[in-house]
Enzyme design. Structure first.
Site, mmCIF file in Angstrom:
data_model
loop_
_atom_site.group_PDB
_atom_site.id
_atom_site.type_symbol
_atom_site.label_atom_id
_atom_site.label_comp_id
_atom_site.label_asym_id
_atom_site.label_seq_id
_atom_site.Cartn_x
_atom_site.Cartn_y
_atom_site.Cartn_z
ATOM 1 C CE1 TYR A 469 -2.904 2.442 0.651
ATOM 2 C CE2 TYR A 469 -4.756 1.568 1.905
ATOM 3 C CZ TYR A 469 -4.227 2.530 1.059
ATOM 4 O OH TYR A 469 -5.007 3.573 0.634
ATOM 5 C CG HIS A 470 -2.619 -5.916 1.967
ATOM 6 N ND1 HIS A 470 -3.847 -6.409 1.549
ATOM 7 C CD2 HIS A 470 -2.891 -5.121 3.031
ATOM 8 C CE1 HIS A 470 -4.797 -5.929 2.330
ATOM 9 N NE2 HIS A 470 -4.245 -5.138 3.226
#
Length: 540
Positions: A469-470
């Site tokens: 999730y980056h």
């Protein structure tokens, strides 16, 4: 049509920060547009709610999918992104990590004056209300509460000790003088409540008369006239009622690494050939829009546990309801925790300037973002490559502003990226094999003891790895000679007046850690830039 000095598109980590800071000037009218809702549900407030928020499309989660990934067995990967006030800070794992100081010094070495570690550290201090308020490294009176974990599980201290036994250093502060090794994570939790960017920055700011916060407002286009961004078209509510607003000073795009380039492209700003192929009229040619996509690809190793209570035991059957009720009525119990309180930043080999692997220790058997429900007690290690060489892109499926963006992450496109994740598996096994974890370690479930050779590990990584999730980089900050740069060091869109991008998409390269804290830092710094520009205009 309403007129504002500043229009901010996106109420996530950056947008909430900008809205609060720019509205501190009572003479400035500010409009914040957020496509989602207010995010005031208990699942958002309760740290343990992260497990539900991440795994499914909902009012809090856009729930995107990538295209088929060619180096991951042509799988389409699940990409959660936060929707509603707070953005992804309202659904994330609540880990506060700044990245390594050398990450920012490399930005400065790229010619981005003002973005070195010494330049950004004051903004990290400014945003923090940190439990280690030591002055040199941390702030004590900022809006973002940063706390230590409160779990009484022996797993987290045992993991840190196992890292030490495996030959790695330990640290008590990943955001201090010693960012390398095994240690406890700082958390964006305050008194058992998730402290999102909305909680931190909008709590008092949205009561200001000069700040309008409009939720369920989806931006369809940034209007550009004579080389200047003049306003925004958007729709409101389920019926998608069309609205418009004009900007007398600037429009700030803060929709994140996926949707900021998507909105630019829908507005006719991007690579001309790609825009035309999607049926979008070209307004401003800028080939870097959507390019340079980078993300941390993650593998999850699982073990059964013995003599160790995990999330499974706490939430089994009707106990899950009990956890929620106890939290709702008394603010107590395991609902206050994220079950993710220790980890590491370590190198995959000798000779590196800084760690290139991050470990998150999880007091649960995690599979497929939590979509696969655990059936027994256990623990997991998330291991991700911090500085991937692979680059992807965000694009358009069509000119429809309500269609999802086209995500081509292009993971594992280089031998080095594959080597680092292969080595991560071996590091994870070596750490968990240490004596400190012997009392709690059961059988290895994933990848499983039969997965040993390079070929077997590579196949397992291809079949199971996922995003952690980056995503960043899709509206890259760069110098004038960088063909893919979308914004300059002041975050102004190249070739257009009155338009900036302020969010994780401007990062030229991924930081070596979680991205929420750096995104808020970028917005704090941008607020000073924007106010300085306003003072210059007033003086002229």
């Amino acid at each position: 049509m309403d007129a504002y000095d500043y229009i901010i598109i996106g109420g996530g980590s950056a947008g909430c920060t900008l809205a609060a800071r720019l509205s501190e000037d009572p003479a400035a009218r500010v409009l914040l547009l957020e496509a989602g809702g207010r995010n005031d549900s208990m699942l958002v407030r309760m740290p343990a709610g992260v497990g539900e928020l991440i795994k499914q499309k909902s009012a809090q989660n856009w729930g995107f999918w990538t295209e088929a990934e060619p180096n991951l067995d042509d799988r389409k990967l699940w990409w959660p992104r936060g929707k509603g006030l707070g953005g992804s800070s309202a659904i994330n794992g609540m880990i506060y990590a700044r990245g390594h100081p050398l990450d920012y010094d490399e930005w400065r070495q790229r010619g981005l004056t003002g973005w070195g570690w010494d330049d950004v550290l004051p903004y990290f201090r400014k945003l923090e209300r940190h439990h280690r308020a030591d002055g040199e490294w941390h702030g004590s009176d900022g809006p973002l509460h940063v706390s230590a974990g409160e779990s009484d599980s022996p797993f987290f201290s045992a993991l840190i000790e196992a890292g030490k036994q495996a030959g790695y250093p330990t640290t008590d502060n990943f955001n201090g003088a010693e960012p390398e090794g095994f240690g406890p994570y700082d958390l964006t939790i305050s008194d058992g409540k998730r402290w999102s960017a909305a909680a931190a920055y909008l709590g008092q700011a949205q009561e200001r008369a000069n700040l309008d916060v409009v939720t369920d407002a989806r931006t369809t286009r940034i209007r550009v006239e004579n080389g200047r961004a003049t306003g925004v078209d958007y729709v409101v509510g389920k019926r998608r009622r069309p609205q418009s607003a004009t900007s007398t000073r600037e429009v700030m795009l803060c929709a994140g690494a996926v949707q900021s380039p998507h909105i630019l492209q829908l507005s006719g700003i991007g690579d001309p050939e790609r825009l035309r192929s999607a049926g979008v009229e070209v307004v401003h040619a800028l080939p870097g829009v959507g390019e340079n996509l980078q993300d941390h690809l993650d593998i999850i190793m699982n073990w059964r546990s013995k003599d160790l209570l995990s999330v499974f035991a706490v939430t089994r059957g009707l106990r899950q309801l009990t956890v929620g009720l106890r939290y709702l009525l008394r603010g107590s119990g395991p609902g206050r925790q994220n079950f993710l309180e220790a980890g590491a930043f370590i190198p995959s080999r000798e000779g590196l300037s800084r760690p290139d692997i991050q470990i998150h220790g999880v007091l649960a058997i995690m599979r497929d973002h939590g979509k696969v429900k655990a059936t027994e007690d256990g623990f997991s290690l998330h291991l991700c490559q911090l500085r991937p060489e692979s680059r992807g892109r965000i694009g358009l499926h069509s000119a429809d502003p309500f269609a999802d963006p086209k995500i081509e992450a292009n993971y594992l496109a280089t031998p080095e990226d594959r080597r680092v994740l292969r080595e991560s598996v071996r590091i994870g096994r070596r750490v968990v094999a240490q004596a400190a974890l012997t009392p709690y370690r059961g059988d290895e479930l994933a990848p499983g003891p039969e997965v040993v050779s390079d070929e077997q590990i590579d196949a397992w990584v291809r079949a199971t790895s996922e995003t952690i999730y980056h995503p960043v980089g899709t509206c890259k900050m760069g110098t004038a000679d960088d063909a893919l740069a979308v914004v300059d060091a002041e975050l102004r869109v190249r070739g257009l007046a009155g338009l900036r991008v302020v969010d994780a998409s401007v990062m030229p390269a991924l930081v070596s850690g979680n991205t929420n804290a750096p995104t808020i830092m970028i917005a704090e710094k941008a607020a000073d830039m924007i106010r300085a520009a306003g003072r210059l205009r007033a003086a002229a």
